[in-house]
Design an enzyme around this catalytic site. Structure first.
Site, PDB file in Angstrom:
ATOM      1  N   ARG A 169       0.871  -1.089  -0.099  1.00  0.00           N
ATOM      2  CA  ARG A 169      -0.126   0.018   0.225  1.00  0.00           C
ATOM      3  C   ARG A 169       0.981   1.263  -0.158  1.00  0.00           C
ATOM      4  O   ARG A 169       1.971   1.127  -0.005  1.00  0.00           O
ATOM      5  CB  ARG A 169      -0.971   0.017   1.234  1.00  0.00           C
ATOM      6  CG  ARG A 169      -0.644  -0.727   2.309  1.00  0.00           C
ATOM      7  CD  ARG A 169       0.388   0.153   3.081  1.00  0.00           C
ATOM      8  NE  ARG A 169       0.237   1.390   3.415  1.00  0.00           N
ATOM      9  CZ  ARG A 169       1.287   2.415   3.574  1.00  0.00           C
ATOM     10  NH1 ARG A 169       2.356   2.125   3.630  1.00  0.00           N
ATOM     11  NH2 ARG A 169       0.904   3.617   3.643  1.00  0.00           N
TER      12      ARG A 169
ATOM     13  N   ASP B  64      -1.986  10.804  -1.969  1.00  0.00           N
ATOM     14  CA  ASP B  64      -2.508   9.842  -3.016  1.00  0.00           C
ATOM     15  C   ASP B  64      -2.866  10.342  -4.199  1.00  0.00           C
ATOM     16  O   ASP B  64      -2.720   9.803  -5.456  1.00  0.00           O
ATOM     17  CB  ASP B  64      -3.550   8.996  -2.388  1.00  0.00           C
ATOM     18  CG  ASP B  64      -2.864   8.084  -1.182  1.00  0.00           C
ATOM     19  OD1 ASP B  64      -2.869   8.733  -0.034  1.00  0.00           O
ATOM     20  OD2 ASP B  64      -2.665   6.944  -1.484  1.00  0.00           O
TER      21      ASP B  64
ATOM     22  N   LYS C  11      -4.509  10.152   3.119  1.00  0.00           N
ATOM     23  CA  LYS C  11      -5.076   9.102   4.230  1.00  0.00           C
ATOM     24  C   LYS C  11      -6.181   9.876   5.177  1.00  0.00           C
ATOM     25  O   LYS C  11      -6.066  10.896   5.548  1.00  0.00           O
ATOM     26  CB  LYS C  11      -4.149   8.533   5.210  1.00  0.00           C
ATOM     27  CG  LYS C  11      -4.579   7.788   6.336  1.00  0.00           C
ATOM     28  CD  LYS C  11      -5.558   6.530   5.753  1.00  0.00           C
ATOM     29  CE  LYS C  11      -4.807   5.447   4.602  1.00  0.00           C
ATOM     30  NZ  LYS C  11      -5.985   4.800   3.789  1.00  0.00           N
TER      31      LYS C  11
HETATM   32  O1  MRU Z   1      -4.443   3.307   2.248  1.00  0.00           O
HETATM   33  P1  MRU Z   1      -2.863   3.427   2.117  1.00  0.00           P
HETATM   34  O2  MRU Z   1      -2.231   2.653   3.155  1.00  0.00           O
HETATM   35  O3  MRU Z   1      -2.516   3.032   0.822  1.00  0.00           O
HETATM   36  O4  MRU Z   1      -2.666   5.032   2.214  1.00  0.00           O
HETATM   37  C1  MRU Z   1      -1.626   5.471   2.193  1.00  0.00           C
HETATM   38  C2  MRU Z   1      -1.619   6.918   2.164  1.00  0.00           C
HETATM   39  O5  MRU Z   1      -2.699   7.633   2.398  1.00  0.00           O
HETATM   40  C3  MRU Z   1      -0.071   7.698   2.033  1.00  0.00           C
HETATM   41  O6  MRU Z   1      -0.154   8.806   2.838  1.00  0.00           O
HETATM   42  C4  MRU Z   1      -0.044   8.106   0.705  1.00  0.00           C
HETATM   43  O7  MRU Z   1      -0.183   6.896  -0.082  1.00  0.00           O
HETATM   44  C5  MRU Z   1       1.346   8.578   0.458  1.00  0.00           C
HETATM   45  S1  MRU Z   1       2.698   7.253   0.609  1.00  0.00           S
HETATM   46  C6  MRU Z   1       4.129   7.963   0.103  1.00  0.00           C
END
Ligand code: MRU
Length: 343
Positions: free
Chosen positions: A45, A233, A244
């Protein structure tokens, strides 16, 4: 440093992030459907890591394919990977990059196509590490010396091919000799902060304190937080940032308490086709992530649950966006477009 994802002769090897921090075990994906399932189930992830996994998914899909119509098969592989998680734009960026390469090679012998796709996927991984280091160089000077940095979720080595985005900036600041420590929001409901950020920073010997998400305002008001650094993201053209769930609350608290709020993300996380964050699709995840903690049912049976995995922080709360090409500040429409053009 931890290897998040590797291409090997056996398949795509990933550290299983659902088992960390207490169990360190690898998962081997031997075909593209297994890669897609690993992304969907969060074995891997974090936006950039998902992008690398998707690139390797396309490469392994074409290695294993026996389809007569390879064009249609590549479309199917990309569509399957694209359907795993909707918010992180790096996923779509990676499948598009792999598909474009395939299209330039489609008349070539199959062995050549396969070799080139493997090389490209490995290249996506290597580039990601270099990009994170560049982000670290641009971001480290912004980190106040002798202070605490608050971060949310995991935007570290585990969320990328290595080094990290937000945690890459923190690592670079430490490498510069800055004396900083980190407060890691636990990040309900999936606990990426308590499980993953705390684990990887502890391995690096960077002093880290886990707090629950609802403690961030308390510590900001006490003057304990020097700055906030998070990953992203997807970032819209106007600088609205999807990250997140809970990031928006942290950003509002930061502004209220005059704490700088920085976002570290590669240019591949920019989605300049979207004018604002209103157009960013927000993934809804299973209710069980909210009603259960490590398999223990903590809420009444049959209770209604909401579980949006991301939120969008409006650009007015964002002090600066750190990319591998430099640091963008408001007005973001101009500054992000300029950084996206830069090579
Ligand atoms: O649901 P996830 O764990 O994939 O979410 C990850 C995040 O929100 C991170 O902060 C984001 O992907 C940046 S990672 C360098």
């Amino acid at each position: 440093m931890v290897e998040t994802i590797l291409w090997t002769d056996e398949g795509v090897v990933m550290i299983d992030q659902t088992k960390l921090p207490h169990t360190t075990v690898d998962v081997i994906c031997r075909d593209y459907k297994e890669v897609a399932e690993a992304i969907r189930s969060m074995v891997i992830r974090g936006a950039p890591a998902i992008g690398v996994a998707a690139a390797m998914g396309v490469a392994i899909g074409v290695q294993k394919s026996t389809a007569e119509n390879l064009d249609a098969e590549v479309d199917l592989i990309c569509a399957t990977l694209d359907a795993t998680r909707p918010t992180a734009v790096n996923l779509f960026w990676a499948t598009k990059r792999m598909k474009s390469l395939y299209q330039t090679l489609r008349e070539n012998p199959l062995a050549e196509i396969r070799a080139a796709l493997i090389e490209e996927a490995k290249q996506v991984r290597l580039e990601d590490i270099e990009i994170n280091k560049a982000m670290g160089r641009h971001g480290a000077p912004l980190v106040p010396d002798g202070k605490t940095v608050l971060t949310h979720c995991n935007a570290g080595a585990l969320a990328t091919a290595g080094y990290g985005t937000a945690l890459g900036v923190i690592r670079a600041a430490v490498e510069m000799g800055k004396k900083i420590d980190v407060f890691a929001d636990e990040t309900r409901p999936f606990l990426q902060g308590a499980r993953l950020t705390a684990w990887e920073l502890q391995q690096d010997g960077i002093p880290t304190t886990v707090i629950t998400d609802n403690m961030a305002g308390y510590f900001m008001k006490l003057g304990r937080i020097g700055c906030v650094i998070v990953g992203a993201d997807r970032i819209a053209a106007n600088g609205d940032v999807a990250n997140k769930i809970g990031t928006y609350s942290v950003a509002v608290l930061a502004k209220e308490n005059n704490v700088p709020f920085y976002v570290a993300a590669p240019v591949s996380t920019l989605d300049l086709t979207l004018e604002s964050g209103d157009g960013i699709p927000i993934e809804q995840r299973p209710a069980s992530e909210v009603t259960h903690v490590h398999g223990v049912h903590i809420a009444p049976h049959d209770i209604a649950v909401q579980n949006p995995a991301f939120d969008v922080t409006p650009n007015r709360y964002v002090t600066a966006i750190i990319t591998e090409n430099g640091v963008a500040r408001a007005p973001y429409k101009e500054s992000l477009a300029a950084l996206a053009r830069k090579r």
